[in-house]
Scaffold this motif. Structure first.
Motif, PDB file in Angstrom:
ATOM      1  N   ALA A 231      -5.633 -11.401  -8.863  1.00 17.30           N
ATOM      2  CA  ALA A 231      -6.518 -10.312  -8.467  1.00 17.30           C
ATOM      3  C   ALA A 231      -7.999 -10.679  -8.613  1.00 17.30           C
ATOM      4  CB  ALA A 231      -6.197  -9.083  -9.294  1.00 17.30           C
ATOM      5  N   PRO A 232      -8.732 -10.798  -7.503  1.00 23.98           N
ATOM      6  CA  PRO A 232     -10.157 -11.148  -7.600  1.00 23.98           C
ATOM      7  C   PRO A 232     -10.992 -10.050  -8.259  1.00 23.98           C
ATOM      8  CG  PRO A 232      -9.552 -10.660  -5.314  1.00 23.98           C
ATOM      9  CD  PRO A 232      -8.281 -10.676  -6.110  1.00 23.98           C
ATOM     10  N   CYS A 233     -10.501  -8.802  -8.171  1.00 20.77           N
ATOM     11  CA  CYS A 233     -11.226  -7.701  -8.820  1.00 20.77           C
ATOM     12  C   CYS A 233     -11.269  -7.912 -10.327  1.00 20.77           C
ATOM     13  CB  CYS A 233     -10.545  -6.371  -8.493  1.00 20.77           C
ATOM     14  SG  CYS A 233      -8.764  -6.404  -8.805  1.00 20.77           S
TER      15      CYS A 233
ATOM     16  N   ILE B  93     -10.520  -0.809  -2.547  1.00 19.69           N
ATOM     17  CA  ILE B  93      -9.911   0.211  -3.415  1.00 19.69           C
ATOM     18  C   ILE B  93     -11.012   0.822  -4.281  1.00 19.69           C
ATOM     19  CG2 ILE B  93      -8.175   0.621  -5.211  1.00 19.69           C
ATOM     20  CD1 ILE B  93      -7.026  -0.349  -2.507  1.00 19.69           C
TER      21      ILE B  93
ATOM     22  N   CYS C 154      -3.525  -0.020  -3.265  1.00 18.48           N
ATOM     23  CA  CYS C 154      -3.756  -1.312  -3.927  1.00 18.48           C
ATOM     24  C   CYS C 154      -2.597  -2.270  -3.638  1.00 18.48           C
ATOM     25  CB  CYS C 154      -3.910  -1.097  -5.425  1.00 18.48           C
ATOM     26  SG  CYS C 154      -4.069  -2.635  -6.367  1.00 18.48           S
ATOM     27  N   LEU C 155      -2.937  -3.509  -3.328  1.00 17.71           N
ATOM     28  CA  LEU C 155      -1.924  -4.511  -2.957  1.00 17.71           C
ATOM     29  C   LEU C 155      -1.347  -5.219  -4.177  1.00 17.71           C
ATOM     30  CD1 LEU C 155      -3.817  -6.074   0.098  1.00 17.71           C
ATOM     31  CD2 LEU C 155      -2.091  -4.269   0.110  1.00 17.71           C
ATOM     32  N   ASN C 156      -1.848  -4.859  -5.365  1.00 17.76           N
ATOM     33  CA  ASN C 156      -1.333  -5.465  -6.598  1.00 17.76           C
ATOM     34  C   ASN C 156      -1.399  -6.997  -6.501  1.00 17.76           C
ATOM     35  OD1 ASN C 156      -0.274  -5.464  -9.155  1.00 17.76           O
ATOM     36  ND2 ASN C 156       1.852  -5.203  -8.489  1.00 17.76           N
ATOM     37  N   CYS C 157      -2.546  -7.491  -6.118  1.00 16.83           N
ATOM     38  CA  CYS C 157      -2.711  -8.934  -5.856  1.00 16.83           C
ATOM     39  C   CYS C 157      -2.337  -9.766  -7.090  1.00 16.83           C
ATOM     40  CB  CYS C 157      -4.168  -9.235  -5.507  1.00 16.83           C
ATOM     41  SG  CYS C 157      -4.776  -8.291  -4.113  1.00 16.83           S
TER      42      CYS C 157
ATOM     43  N   VAL D 127      -7.009  -4.777 -13.485  1.00 16.39           N
ATOM     44  CA  VAL D 127      -7.182  -3.726 -12.463  1.00 16.39           C
ATOM     45  C   VAL D 127      -5.851  -3.386 -11.772  1.00 16.39           C
ATOM     46  CG1 VAL D 127      -8.368  -3.091 -10.321  1.00 16.39           C
ATOM     47  CG2 VAL D 127      -9.625  -4.274 -12.143  1.00 16.39           C
ATOM     48  N   PRO D 128      -5.130  -4.352 -11.210  1.00 15.02           N
ATOM     49  CA  PRO D 128      -3.859  -3.965 -10.572  1.00 15.02           C
ATOM     50  C   PRO D 128      -2.902  -3.330 -11.569  1.00 15.02           C
ATOM     51  CG  PRO D 128      -4.127  -6.380 -10.626  1.00 15.02           C
ATOM     52  CD  PRO D 128      -5.427  -5.786 -11.039  1.00 15.02           C
TER      53      PRO D 128
ATOM     54  N   CYS E 146     -12.785  -6.981  -3.924  1.00 15.15           N
ATOM     55  CA  CYS E 146     -11.453  -6.517  -3.482  1.00 15.15           C
ATOM     56  C   CYS E 146     -11.054  -7.187  -2.154  1.00 15.15           C
ATOM     57  CB  CYS E 146     -11.460  -4.998  -3.335  1.00 15.15           C
ATOM     58  SG  CYS E 146      -9.891  -4.318  -2.781  1.00 15.15           S
ATOM     59  N   VAL E 147      -9.806  -7.621  -2.062  1.00 10.32           N
ATOM     60  CA  VAL E 147      -9.335  -8.333  -0.867  1.00 10.32           C
ATOM     61  C   VAL E 147      -9.375  -7.459   0.389  1.00 10.32           C
ATOM     62  CG1 VAL E 147      -7.836  -9.917  -2.127  1.00 10.32           C
ATOM     63  CG2 VAL E 147      -6.928  -7.748  -1.293  1.00 10.32           C
TER      64      VAL E 147
ATOM     65  N   ILE F 283     -11.912   1.413  -7.217  1.00 10.50           N
ATOM     66  CA  ILE F 283     -11.498   1.037  -8.576  1.00 10.50           C
ATOM     67  C   ILE F 283     -12.222   1.887  -9.627  1.00 10.50           C
ATOM     68  CG2 ILE F 283     -11.423  -0.868 -10.232  1.00 10.50           C
ATOM     69  CD1 ILE F 283     -11.359  -2.776  -7.756  1.00 10.50           C
TER      70      ILE F 283
ATOM     71  N   ILE G 190      -3.987   0.293 -12.132  1.00 10.89           N
ATOM     72  CA  ILE G 190      -3.828   1.088 -10.906  1.00 10.89           C
ATOM     73  C   ILE G 190      -2.341   1.375 -10.665  1.00 10.89           C
ATOM     74  CG2 ILE G 190      -4.052   1.005  -8.391  1.00 10.89           C
ATOM     75  CD1 ILE G 190      -6.764  -0.303  -8.721  1.00 10.89           C
TER      76      ILE G 190
END
Ligand code: SF4
Length: 455
Positions: free
Chosen positions: A40-42, A105, A34-37, A52-53, A95-96, A107, A56
């Motif tokens: 986060a679009p998720c 990911i 996970c990119l820990n955006c 989510v980030p 997810c990006v 999720i 995770i």
């Protein structure tokens, strides 16, 4: 809470999970992808906006308890949602990783990993019981919307009673989601956690008359309506009413079939089955019939494969399970054959000017043992007419989407009875929003209750 449910080992074996859980090692490896955006679009795509980030990241660092707590802050039915959500079109679809042509990911599996650990820990849902507030709320129906509403209200100290007409609580999570996605026992496990927060459950408590409703109104300050949808629609074709149905033969609607095997009332089916419709519930029923032993199982739909209302991955799953399809056809009649089976008469159709027209000379007959209509649920017209002081349009309770309030200020509502049937996670979001609406309407808005009483 009486729990008359005992898991049937044969059903458990036949309805093995579609997606087995992650191992501890696989969960850590996956969480580290996970990119820990930042935006986060998720999280935006999730109707309950789970961080989510955030959850995770906690799995990656080995903090499963913190991960589960982070999830539960947003979604008290996160265990069910991790299994029943169509994540392909929600968080994982957003997810990006898709932008980089890499798999999203996982999720849902990570969320399930954290929630399963939470359930194994036997921790309470509310770590610190809040001081009681002077607010009594009845939730009618015990599906995801009511459960989420009840949990949020309990978190703020309200007294909550859930009234459920069936013998088991949980609504569609218990009775209507395919067992290979969400086993009944797991749904009940989640309900039990909510019961332990102090929510009272009255099972077998049907609210069917104006007098029933008046009694509830006199006992409670507010009422939340989480009553779901009505019975599945009939086909309305010649011969339908004359067919005698047994437990697994005759005409059996999709929700009846799913509830019957999930509660262990049927464990096997024999012979040919025809499922009519091509939505997600129709596919759950067709796959269930296959796993119970029916052969062949055929889905009949009035349009072509590009126009089904089921998600693509559900359709692919049905094909993988061996379900067959008859496209662009309608059932026109049914009757019993001399050998005790059924004959379903069908006819090809074409769409002309927005209307389906039968194609002359295209009639054929499909012999089968069971016909399963799955063409949608009717609105709860009869029941809703009893709630005569809330506005109902097209069979749905009209609410203020900002707080779940109906046209009657003492009635709030959420879930399928307000939106016509969406996902479990939408019902959870509705229930939580309505709880906050009730708290605000009763002058107990969050911030006015004790600190530290977080779920
Ligand atoms: Fe992680 Fe994908 Fe969400 Fe970004 S969009 S935070 S990569 S799960």
């Amino acid at each position: 809470m009486p729990n008359t449910f005992t898991e049937n080992p044969e059903i458990r074996q036949r309805f093995a999970e579609l997606h087995p859980p992650l191992t501890a090692q696989a969960a850590v490896v996956e969480s580290n992808r996970c990119l820990n955006c930042f935006d986060a679009p998720c999280m935006v795509a999730c109707p309950t906006h789970i961080d989510v980030p955030g959850f995770i990241k906690r799995i990656a660092s080995g903090n499963l308890r913190g991960s589960a707590r982070r999830i539960l802050e947003a979604n008290v039915l996160a265990g069910s949602c991790s299994r029943a959500c169509p994540v392909e079109v929600l968080c994982e679809g957003a997810c990006v990783m898709h932008r980089y042509d890499r798999p999203p990911i996982q999720i849902a599996l990570l969320q399930r990993h954290a929630m399963d650990a939470f359930h194994r820990s036997a921790e309470p849902l509310i770590p610190v019981q809040p001081p009681p507030i002077d607010l009594r709320v009845a939730c009618i129906g015990s599906g995801p919307a009511s459960l989420a509403c009840a949990a949020e209200l309990r978190r703020h100290g309200a007294q909550v009673t859930i009234l459920e007409r069936r013998p088991l609580p949980g609504g569609l999570n218990t009775y209507g989601v395919a067992d290979y996605k969400l086993p009944t026992a797991d749904s009940l496990r989640e309900v039990e956690l909510i019961r332990q927060t102090g929510v009272e459950f009255r099972l077998g408590a049907a609210i069917e008359t104006a007098a029933d409703l008046a009694t509830i109104e006199s006992e409670f300050d507010y009422i939340f309506l989480g009553v779901g949808l009505g019975a599945m629609q009939k086909l309305g074709i010649a011969g339908e009413e004359a067919i005698e149905s047994g437990e697994t033969t005759g005409v059996l609607n999709a929700l009846q079939l799913i509830a019957a095997y999930k509660t262990g009332h049927i464990t096997r089916m024999h012979g040919a089955v025809v499922v009519i419709g091509a939505g997600n519930t129709a596919i759950d029923a067709a796959v269930a019939a296959r796993r119970l032993g029916a052969d062949p199982v055929t889905m009949l739909y009035r349009r072509g494969p590009a126009d089904v209302s089921a998600f693509d991955f559900e359709l692919a799953h049905a094909r993988h399970e061996g379900v067959q399809f008859i496209w662009n056809s309608l059932p026109v009649a049914m009757h019993a054959s001399e050998d005790g089976n059924l004959l379903l008469e069908i006819q090809s159709v074409q769409l002309t000017g927005g209307k389906f027209e039968l194609i002359p000379g295209s009639q054929s007959t499909v012999p089968c043992k069971t016909i399963i209509p799955a063409i949608g649920q009717s609105p709860l017209t009869q029941l809703l007419s009893e709630f005569r002081r809330v506005t109902v349009e097209h069979g749905r309770i009209v609410i203020d989407r900002a707080n779940g309030q109906t046209s009657n200020p003492n009635f709030f509502a959420g879930g399928d009875c307000t939106n016509g049937g969406r996902e479990v996670v939408d019902a959870v979001a509705d229930g939580k929003r309505a709880a906050l609406g009730i708290l605000a309407a009763s002058n107990h808005a969050p911030g006015k209750t004790a600190e530290g009483a977080h779920v």
